[in-house]
Design an enzyme around this catalytic site. Structure first.
Site, PDB file in Angstrom:
ATOM      1  N   GLU A 155       0.871  -1.186   0.000  1.00  0.00           N
ATOM      2  CA  GLU A 155       0.000   0.000   0.000  1.00  0.00           C
ATOM      3  C   GLU A 155       0.901   1.227   0.000  1.00  0.00           C
ATOM      4  OE1 GLU A 155      -3.089   0.149   3.038  1.00  0.00           O
ATOM      5  OE2 GLU A 155      -2.833   2.334   3.228  1.00  0.00           O
ATOM      6  N   GLU A 160      -2.340  11.311   3.130  1.00  0.00           N
ATOM      7  CA  GLU A 160      -3.359  11.123   4.153  1.00  0.00           C
ATOM      8  C   GLU A 160      -3.324  12.369   5.029  1.00  0.00           C
ATOM      9  OE1 GLU A 160      -4.254   6.941   5.893  1.00  0.00           O
ATOM     10  OE2 GLU A 160      -2.088   7.182   5.806  1.00  0.00           O
TER      11      GLU A 160
END
Lengths: 275, 487
Positions: A155, A160
């Protein structure tokens, strides 16, 4: 200038001040090169109003297992209220409403099965929402997730952000032996600015044995096989996810001060080849 | 010695014999005896600092620094009336940064030198603060406390761009940010800083402020202005009434992710009336009711629409109470525009826990009256001093009930004499209760209530109480011309 300053003010602080100015102006002359890959292979400029282009984007719907593994609170839909293209932007909107047993709705777009690529430059220009418990992300998942599972598929979190920390974003990789709390992560903070008032470019340049992270024109991290405590699992195709989560382990729940609805605006998503 | 001269200019306890506008019952006091002390104080600072040269830097009218290690020039200090004038000093021992900090000593309850600490810091000439987005400083206290009121824009003039907020002090140095509601307004601001703080739990304490300045932080965002605290208010009213716009707020999300609310003066807002023939709004936030009809008043700050509004429904002219004709020598007045009134402690004691009554002073064309809403009971108190009505035989009050008189109307007026101790309670209070026939009231009409004072002792009257009895549902009424008289 220096001379004039001294004669007028006779002040020892002035020399320091001048020195400081010189130093900063030197460093600002150095222009960082954050992106080398120029051959565009996929782009969505979000120029056609309505639903996002179905040739590029699909949806993850519902609540997933355990709130997509993070105890997130929203129910993802593909309704116009949660996702649409308008005036040149992709709008993903988190709403506070009772919906199928959840207290919030939002949307999560994915290119799984539609666009998958190993290596290259992935970037998006986004204006982020804000507020306690708001968790937008622009990220990649290994396209082999259904065969090998997570985190072995890998990932790459390009961006974020916690809505309660409006000046800071994080770039992270997860893989076998380094995921969740032990993931490899670095934050980047704006000085005298924040991410919810204007658009910023979030990107990676990813090649064999490195992932470079940048925000706007600042390269702020490089992750290599030496950075991770486990197998390097970033040599196969990945697909893109853009989502706006509400609540969950990473941010905590919204509180009474969180303003709803909250909208994440994406100006474009562009992917370049690794060459 | 150049230093001395500059410092004097930089920081002077200015003496003025003007009286300044009241702000929440505080006003500037003429500091008769402080002048010598002030000068001494100045001399002391200026000898020990080199920083005054930096002050010469800061002669630009757009300088944002107020106090870093000293004042940045042309700043005057005015303590509030009733505050401890010595509350503020410059502290060279305790400081966040550099060589000095501002120190504020909040007095204990009962301190004869002042009940609280509070002052404004005002520049001689206006500063252009339009390039900044916040007032910032570092602060700490000897104990955790809440500074009741702190902000900027108070200049003892019109306070057009006043900003007020509160803040939670800790015993560690922390940086505080007070956002500017709309910096474009601050092109010539003199009120750079003000504060007012009372004792915490009866005890005085000390707090320090350092590196006080206006800054462009760039990370103050998401403005959310409000009027009427974000509520959509409906008001039935009359031509000629002035209605203040209240519940003003501006909330920002700071760079820390924390929301900070400040109370901005009306001057920051742009007000809009949906029908300017019915109602208009002045820059200082007063609605003038002009004619029959309906108008919606909304507002914005810097182009951002405020939540909250007021819909005024105007039903024509309001009748004023009859003008009293009794000779002033025969009257002791509690509330009337026609007489000189005695000192009144309050027109609404907000008695807890059962009282629901809200009150407002209602003004039409300069004629004031009391308006009680959400009524159950309410008291007027005038105990400092009490009223000697021994030579007055009767009491008078005018009353107006809008719309309709409730079918179950049952109204009681109680007149209380506080007795020889001139204070409520103490076992010597006496009361007279006056009940009225419901037929006395006619809706939308001023009626006159007059009744004899039959109390044996009426030389220390201190209260008049109005109340609904027997489940009477009277909700809204006006009073005027409350007085005792000799027949």
């Amino acid at each position: 200038m220096n001379r004039k300053g001294n004669s007028v003010f006779g002040f020892p602080g002035l020399a320091l001040l001048v020195l400081f100015t010189v130093v900063t102006s030197c460093s600002s002359d150095e222009k960082q090169t954050v992106a080398n890959f120029k051959e565009l292979v996929m782009q969505d400029e979000f120029d056609t109003d309505g639903a996002p282009n179905s040739a590029i984007w699909g949806y993850d719907l519902g609540t997933g297992a355990d709130g997509w593994g993070n105890n997130e609170l929203q129910f993802y839909t593909n309704r116009t209220e949660n996702v649409k293209v308008e005036n040149g932007y992709l709008l993903i909107t988190a709403k506070k409403e009772s919906y199928s047993g959840s207290s919030y709705t939002s949307a999560r777009l994915t290119t799984k099965g539609l666009f998958e690529q190993a290596y290259g430059r992935f970037e998006a220009r986004i204006r982020l929402p804000y507020g306690q418990g708001i968790w937008p992300a622009f990220w990649l998942l290994g396209a082999n997730i259904d065969e090998v599972g997570w985190p072995k598929c890998g990932e790459i979190d390009i961006m974020e952000y916690r809505g309660q920390e409006p000046t800071k974003v994080l770039g992270t990789v997860h893989g076998p032996g380094y995921f969740g709390a032990t993931s490899i992560s670095k934050s980047y903070s704006l000085v005298n600015d924040r991410f919810d008032t204007d658009f910023h470019i979030f990107g990676i340049e990813w090649g064999p044995e490195y992932i470079n992270y940048y925000v706007d024109d600042v390269l702020y991290n490089q992750i290599t096989p030496a950075s991770v405590n486990g197998e390097w699992v970033f040599d196969h195709p990945f697909y893109i996810i853009i989502n706006l989560a509400v609540g969950g382990n990473f941010v905590g729940a919204p509180n009474s001060g969180t303003v709803f609805p909250q909208t994440m605006l994406v100006d474009y998503v562009r992917v370049y080849k690794n060459n | 010695m150049e230093t001395n001269g500059k410092s004097e200019h930089m920081y002077t306890l200015i003496l003025e014999n003007k009286k300044y506008t009241k702000m929440k019952n505080r006003k500037f006091i003429y500091l008769k005896n402080s002048f010598i002390l002030g000068l001494l104080f100045l001399a002391t600072i200026s000898c020990e600092r080199e920083i005054s040269d930096e002050a010469a830097f800061a002669t630009l009218p757009s300088t944002g620094e107020i106090f870093v290690d000293g004042f940045t020039g042309g700043l005057d200090y005015f303590p509030f009336e009733g505050s401890y004038f010595g509350a503020f000093t410059v502290d060279k021992e305790t400081k966040y940064n550099g060589s000095a900090a501002m120190r504020f000593d909040v007095p204990n309850v009962g301190d004869p030198s002042g009940a609280y600490a509070g002052a404004i810091f005002r520049t001689v000439t206006g500063h252009d603060l339009s390039g900044y987005d916040a007032l910032t400083f570092w602060a700490k206290g000897t104990q955790a406390g809440t500074i009741n009121e702190i902000g900027f824009g108070q200049d003892f003039g019109e306070n057009e761009f006043l900003v007020t907020t509160d803040l939670q002090l800790t015993t560690n140095w922390r940086k505080y940010v007070i956002p500017i509601p709309d910096a474009y307004k601050l092109t010539a601001e003199r009120g750079l800083f003000w504060y007012a703080e009372g004792p915490e739990n009866g005890k005085g304490y000390t707090f320090w402020i350092d590196d006080l300045k206006f800054e462009k932080l760039g990370n103050i965002a998401q403005p959310r202005p409000t009027i009427f605290n974000g509520d959509n208010v409906v008001l039935n009213t009359f031509t000629g009434v002035m209605v203040p716009i209240t519940g003003l707020g501006q909330t920002f999300n700071l760079g820390s992710g924390i929301d900070k609310k400040v109370v901005p003066a009306p001057g920051y807002f742009k007000f809009k009336s949906s029908d300017t023939s019915v109602a208009t709004v002045s820059e200082n936030g007063f609605i003038s009711i002009l004619s029959e009809g309906t108008a919606v008043i909304t507002a914005s700050i810097g182009g951002v629409a405020a939540t909250g509004s007021i819909t005024v429904k105007v039903s024509g002219n309001f009748q004023l109470a009859p003008i009293p004709t009794r000779a002033p020598s025969d009257v002791t007045s509690i509330y009337s525009d026609s007489y000189t009134n005695v000192p009144v402690d309050f027109f609404n004691g907000y008695w807890e826990p059962y009282q629901t009554t809200q009150s407002a002073e209602f003004v039409i064309g300069g004629n004031r009256m009391l308006n009680y809403t959400n009524f159950n009971f309410v008291g007027n108190q005038f105990a400092n001093p009490t009223v000697d009505a021994s030579q007055k035989s009767n009491m008078h009050v005018n009353m107006y009930i809008p719309n309709s008189v409730p079918a179950n109307m049952d109204f009681l007026i109680t007149v209380v004499d506080f007795g020889a101790d001139k204070a409520q309670g103490g076992g010597d209070d006496t009361r007279e209760q006056i009940f009225f026939d419901k037929a006395k009231w006619v809706p939308n009409t001023w009626i006159t209530l007059e009744f004899p004072i039959t109390l044996a002792n009426k030389n220390n009257i201190g209260q008049i109480i109005y109340e609904n009895i027997n489940f009477s549902s009277l909700d809204n009424f006006y009073l005027d011309n409350i007085y005792f008289y000799r027949q």
